[in-house]
Design a protein around this motif. Structure first.
Motif, PDB file in Angstrom:
ATOM      1  N   ILE A 197     -23.103 -43.037  15.398  1.00 11.04           N
ATOM      2  CA  ILE A 197     -23.399 -41.780  14.711  1.00 11.04           C
ATOM      3  C   ILE A 197     -23.406 -40.611  15.694  1.00 11.04           C
ATOM      4  CG2 ILE A 197     -25.205 -40.482  13.502  1.00 11.04           C
ATOM      5  CD1 ILE A 197     -25.991 -43.121  12.131  1.00 11.04           C
ATOM      6  N   ALA A 198     -24.102 -40.806  16.827  1.00 13.21           N
ATOM      7  CA  ALA A 198     -24.244 -39.714  17.788  1.00 13.21           C
ATOM      8  C   ALA A 198     -22.952 -39.409  18.524  1.00 13.21           C
ATOM      9  CB  ALA A 198     -25.335 -40.054  18.800  1.00 13.21           C
ATOM     10  N   TYR A 199     -22.153 -40.440  18.746  1.00 11.31           N
ATOM     11  CA  TYR A 199     -20.903 -40.231  19.463  1.00 11.31           C
ATOM     12  C   TYR A 199     -19.784 -40.870  18.649  1.00 11.31           C
ATOM     13  CZ  TYR A 199     -18.072 -39.109  23.517  1.00 11.31           C
ATOM     14  OH  TYR A 199     -17.123 -38.578  24.352  1.00 11.31           O
ATOM     15  N   THR A 200     -18.811 -41.418  19.306  1.00  9.23           N
ATOM     16  CA  THR A 200     -17.663 -41.936  18.558  1.00  9.23           C
ATOM     17  C   THR A 200     -18.009 -43.240  17.827  1.00  9.23           C
ATOM     18  OG1 THR A 200     -15.323 -42.542  18.785  1.00  9.23           O
ATOM     19  CG2 THR A 200     -16.774 -43.200  20.558  1.00  9.23           C
ATOM     20  N   PRO A 201     -17.520 -43.406  16.600  1.00  8.48           N
ATOM     21  CA  PRO A 201     -16.532 -42.572  15.890  1.00  8.48           C
ATOM     22  C   PRO A 201     -17.132 -41.486  15.006  1.00  8.48           C
ATOM     23  CG  PRO A 201     -16.871 -44.575  14.662  1.00  8.48           C
ATOM     24  CD  PRO A 201     -17.754 -44.690  15.887  1.00  8.48           C
ATOM     25  N   GLY A 202     -18.457 -41.583  14.746  1.00 12.88           N
ATOM     26  CA  GLY A 202     -19.045 -40.686  13.752  1.00 12.88           C
ATOM     27  C   GLY A 202     -18.919 -39.214  14.076  1.00 12.88           C
ATOM     28  N   VAL A 203     -19.046 -38.868  15.357  1.00 14.29           N
ATOM     29  CA  VAL A 203     -19.046 -37.458  15.733  1.00 14.29           C
ATOM     30  C   VAL A 203     -17.747 -36.757  15.355  1.00 14.29           C
ATOM     31  CG1 VAL A 203     -18.137 -37.786  18.083  1.00 14.29           C
ATOM     32  CG2 VAL A 203     -19.695 -35.898  17.608  1.00 14.29           C
ATOM     33  N   ALA A 204     -16.659 -37.517  15.272  1.00 12.52           N
ATOM     34  CA  ALA A 204     -15.371 -36.908  14.937  1.00 12.52           C
ATOM     35  C   ALA A 204     -15.400 -36.256  13.561  1.00 12.52           C
ATOM     36  CB  ALA A 204     -14.263 -37.952  15.011  1.00 12.52           C
ATOM     37  N   LYS A 205     -16.137 -36.862  12.629  1.00 17.12           N
ATOM     38  CA  LYS A 205     -16.213 -36.276  11.295  1.00 17.12           C
ATOM     39  C   LYS A 205     -16.882 -34.903  11.331  1.00 17.12           C
ATOM     40  CE  LYS A 205     -16.149 -40.499   8.534  1.00 17.12           C
ATOM     41  NZ  LYS A 205     -16.807 -41.255   7.436  1.00 17.12           N
ATOM     42  N   VAL A 206     -17.920 -34.789  12.149  1.00 19.17           N
ATOM     43  CA  VAL A 206     -18.620 -33.504  12.267  1.00 19.17           C
ATOM     44  C   VAL A 206     -17.719 -32.477  12.935  1.00 19.17           C
ATOM     45  CG1 VAL A 206     -20.676 -32.350  13.143  1.00 19.17           C
ATOM     46  CG2 VAL A 206     -20.815 -34.722  12.393  1.00 19.17           C
ATOM     47  N   SER A 207     -16.993 -32.885  13.957  1.00 20.62           N
ATOM     48  CA  SER A 207     -16.084 -31.961  14.642  1.00 20.62           C
ATOM     49  C   SER A 207     -14.981 -31.485  13.711  1.00 20.62           C
ATOM     50  CB  SER A 207     -15.469 -32.638  15.876  1.00 20.62           C
ATOM     51  OG  SER A 207     -16.448 -32.841  16.865  1.00 20.62           O
ATOM     52  N   ARG A 208     -14.451 -32.393  12.889  1.00 16.29           N
ATOM     53  CA  ARG A 208     -13.416 -31.990  11.923  1.00 16.29           C
ATOM     54  C   ARG A 208     -13.976 -30.986  10.918  1.00 16.29           C
ATOM     55  NH1 ARG A 208     -12.043 -37.734  11.557  1.00 16.29           N
ATOM     56  NH2 ARG A 208     -10.166 -38.149  12.790  1.00 16.29           N
ATOM     57  N   ALA A 209     -15.209 -31.237  10.484  1.00 16.17           N
ATOM     58  CA  ALA A 209     -15.816 -30.328   9.505  1.00 16.17           C
ATOM     59  C   ALA A 209     -15.988 -28.935  10.093  1.00 16.17           C
ATOM     60  CB  ALA A 209     -17.160 -30.884   9.048  1.00 16.17           C
ATOM     61  N   ILE A 210     -16.422 -28.869  11.356  1.00 13.91           N
ATOM     62  CA  ILE A 210     -16.603 -27.566  12.012  1.00 13.91           C
ATOM     63  C   ILE A 210     -15.251 -26.889  12.235  1.00 13.91           C
ATOM     64  CG2 ILE A 210     -17.401 -26.435  14.135  1.00 13.91           C
ATOM     65  CD1 ILE A 210     -19.580 -28.598  14.312  1.00 13.91           C
ATOM     66  N   ALA A 211     -14.230 -27.677  12.548  1.00 11.56           N
ATOM     67  CA  ALA A 211     -12.893 -27.105  12.731  1.00 11.56           C
ATOM     68  C   ALA A 211     -12.416 -26.430  11.450  1.00 11.56           C
ATOM     69  CB  ALA A 211     -11.907 -28.186  13.159  1.00 11.56           C
ATOM     70  N   GLU A 212     -12.781 -27.004  10.296  1.00 13.98           N
ATOM     71  CA  GLU A 212     -12.387 -26.429   9.016  1.00 13.98           C
ATOM     72  C   GLU A 212     -13.274 -25.254   8.610  1.00 13.98           C
ATOM     73  OE1 GLU A 212     -12.445 -29.620   6.242  1.00 13.98           O
ATOM     74  OE2 GLU A 212     -10.821 -30.731   7.226  1.00 13.98           O
ATOM     75  N   ASP A 213     -14.541 -25.267   9.074  1.00 11.99           N
ATOM     76  CA  ASP A 213     -15.494 -24.199   8.722  1.00 11.99           C
ATOM     77  C   ASP A 213     -16.418 -23.985   9.918  1.00 11.99           C
ATOM     78  OD1 ASP A 213     -17.369 -22.452   7.725  1.00 11.99           O
ATOM     79  OD2 ASP A 213     -18.048 -23.742   6.095  1.00 11.99           O
ATOM     80  N   VAL A 214     -16.098 -22.996  10.742  1.00 12.49           N
ATOM     81  CA  VAL A 214     -16.830 -22.815  12.003  1.00 12.49           C
ATOM     82  C   VAL A 214     -18.303 -22.470  11.784  1.00 12.49           C
ATOM     83  CG1 VAL A 214     -14.800 -22.152  13.329  1.00 12.49           C
ATOM     84  CG2 VAL A 214     -16.120 -20.388  12.140  1.00 12.49           C
ATOM     85  N   THR A 215     -18.663 -21.967  10.602  1.00 11.02           N
ATOM     86  CA  THR A 215     -20.067 -21.639  10.358  1.00 11.02           C
ATOM     87  C   THR A 215     -20.947 -22.887  10.354  1.00 11.02           C
ATOM     88  OG1 THR A 215     -19.862 -21.763   7.936  1.00 11.02           O
ATOM     89  CG2 THR A 215     -19.386 -19.633   8.981  1.00 11.02           C
TER      90      THR A 215
END
Length: 389
Positions: free
Chosen positions: A36-54
């Motif tokens: 959850i804290a790192y891979t693979p889960g963190v990638a989902k959070v990074s993708r979400a921020i890439a789509e919506d930086v807020t």
């Protein structure tokens, strides 16, 4: 333990290894935590921020992170000692942010004194923090740096040596005036020192309705027509000293109601004797006040210093933790003049229940201060329309 009882071993031992560390907000004790804290889960959070930086505000610490920034050019009373030597001070500032306001912060000491380079560096780092506390930057560069950063960044920026000092000075003057039943509108204030703190104090006292403010630098009273004034002092000359005084400290203090010392100059007690009845003296130079408090008390009804071993310590820690906490709580894009005035009022209100000549401001350790300041600042931010939509 008083300041005089602290040994060198105590001091250096208290700094060994630095005063900060990073701690995790969630434990990692099993494979699930790691995923959850790192891979693979963190990638989902990074993708979400890439789509919506807020979303970075929700899923990272940046929204609550203060960058404590210095170039080491005006550190405490030590002067231009460089970036590396300034780092213990910046670490200490971060400790105070965490202790008094629950805010995370990171010291950033920059190995450049070029204003534009500092601005460019912080603009590039902007995704990593939520606010900037400028610290120990020499005048007059500090004025230019703060203004350029405020224009370039969409987050709260405050030079604490200017505005933290000014906020607490105004709060202390409010307290002193309540003790003496005086009005700031009827007072003539003399400020010795036209550096970062002196200029900011002059501005906030004028905004608070001071009757007249006179500022002095090493060459005497700042007034219109005086030669060799930098742009900051030229502006002061236009807005202060409405009575048109000329000369030095003796000329300024004669009949004055309030003295605020923000320079290394010393004051002969005969000058204090020339002040108005029930005068107020804030001798704030550290470690040596412009005049010893015991001597000042022979002539002034209220005396304050910047030291912890005398009554009425005017300490920036009363202001900056709550100011930044309130600004970040409100999602403010800037720190306005009204937010600073609200902070001063909040500090004064905490001391109001137990006001006395030797208690015009709260203790820096009073847990109510940062909370009251944060609430007042957040409210003022909303009123000024600088909060997030």
């Amino acid at each position: 333990m008083s300041q005089a009882q602290v040994s060198d071993d105590d001091i250096f031992g208290g700094h060994e290894g630095g005063k900060l560390s990073v701690s995790a907000t969630r434990p990692i004790t099993q494979a699930r935590d790691l995923s959850i804290a790192y891979t693979p889960g963190v990638a989902k959070v990074s993708r979400a921020i890439a789509e919506d930086v807020t979303l970075a505000k929700r899923y990272t610490w940046t929204d609550r992170l203060v960058a404590v920034v210095s170039d080491g050019t005006a550190v405490l009373g030590l002067g231009d000692i460089g970036a590396r030597a300034s780092l213990p001070v910046m670490e200490g500032k971060s400790v105070l942010f965490k202790t008094f306001a629950g805010l995370d912060s990171i010291p950033l000491v920059l190995d450049t004194t070029d204003v534009d380079e500092i601005v460019e560096t912080l603009v590039r780092l902007r995704p990593s923090f939520g606010a900037v506390n400028l610290e120990d930057v020499s005048a007059p560069r500090c004025f230019e740096l703060e203004e350029k950063l405020k224009a370039a960044l969409d987050c709260p920026v405050m030079h604490d040596d200017q505005h933290g000092t000014a906020i607490v000075v105004l709060a202390a003057l409010r307290g002193a005036n309540m003790v003496l039943d005086k009005s700031i509108a009827e007072q003539r204030v003399v400020i010795s020192g036209a550096g970062a703190a002196g200029v900011a104090c002059a501005k906030i006292l004028q905004a608070a309705g001071a009757g007249d403010v006179t500022v002095l630098d090493s060459k005497g009273i700042i007034h219109s027509g005086r030669d060799n004034l930098n742009p900051v002092k030229e502006q002061l000359a236009l807005t202060t000293n409405t009575t048109g005084l000329r000369g030095g400290l003796a000329d300024a203090l004669s009949g004055a109601d309030v003295f605020i010392g923000l320079s290394s100059a010393t004051i002969d007690e005969s000058l204090l004797a020339s002040m108005a009845p029930d005068s107020i003296v804030f001798a704030l130079s550290n470690p040596d006040p412009e005049v010893h408090p015991d001597i000042a008390a022979k002539y002034a009804s209220v005396v304050a210093t910047g030291r912890s071993d005398f009554p009425n310590q005017i300490n920036n820690v009363l202001a900056f933790p709550g100011v930044f906490r309130g600004a970040l709580d409100a999602g403010a894009r800037a720190i306005t003049e009204n937010m600073k005035l609200a902070a001063a009022e909040a500090i004064a209100s905490v001391a109001a229940d137990h006001l006395a000549p030797d208690h015009i401001v709260p203790s820096p350790l009073d847990p109510r201060v940062a909370v009251e300041v944060a609430n007042a600042v957040a409210k003022a931010a909303a009123e000024d329309g600088v909060t997030a939509d």
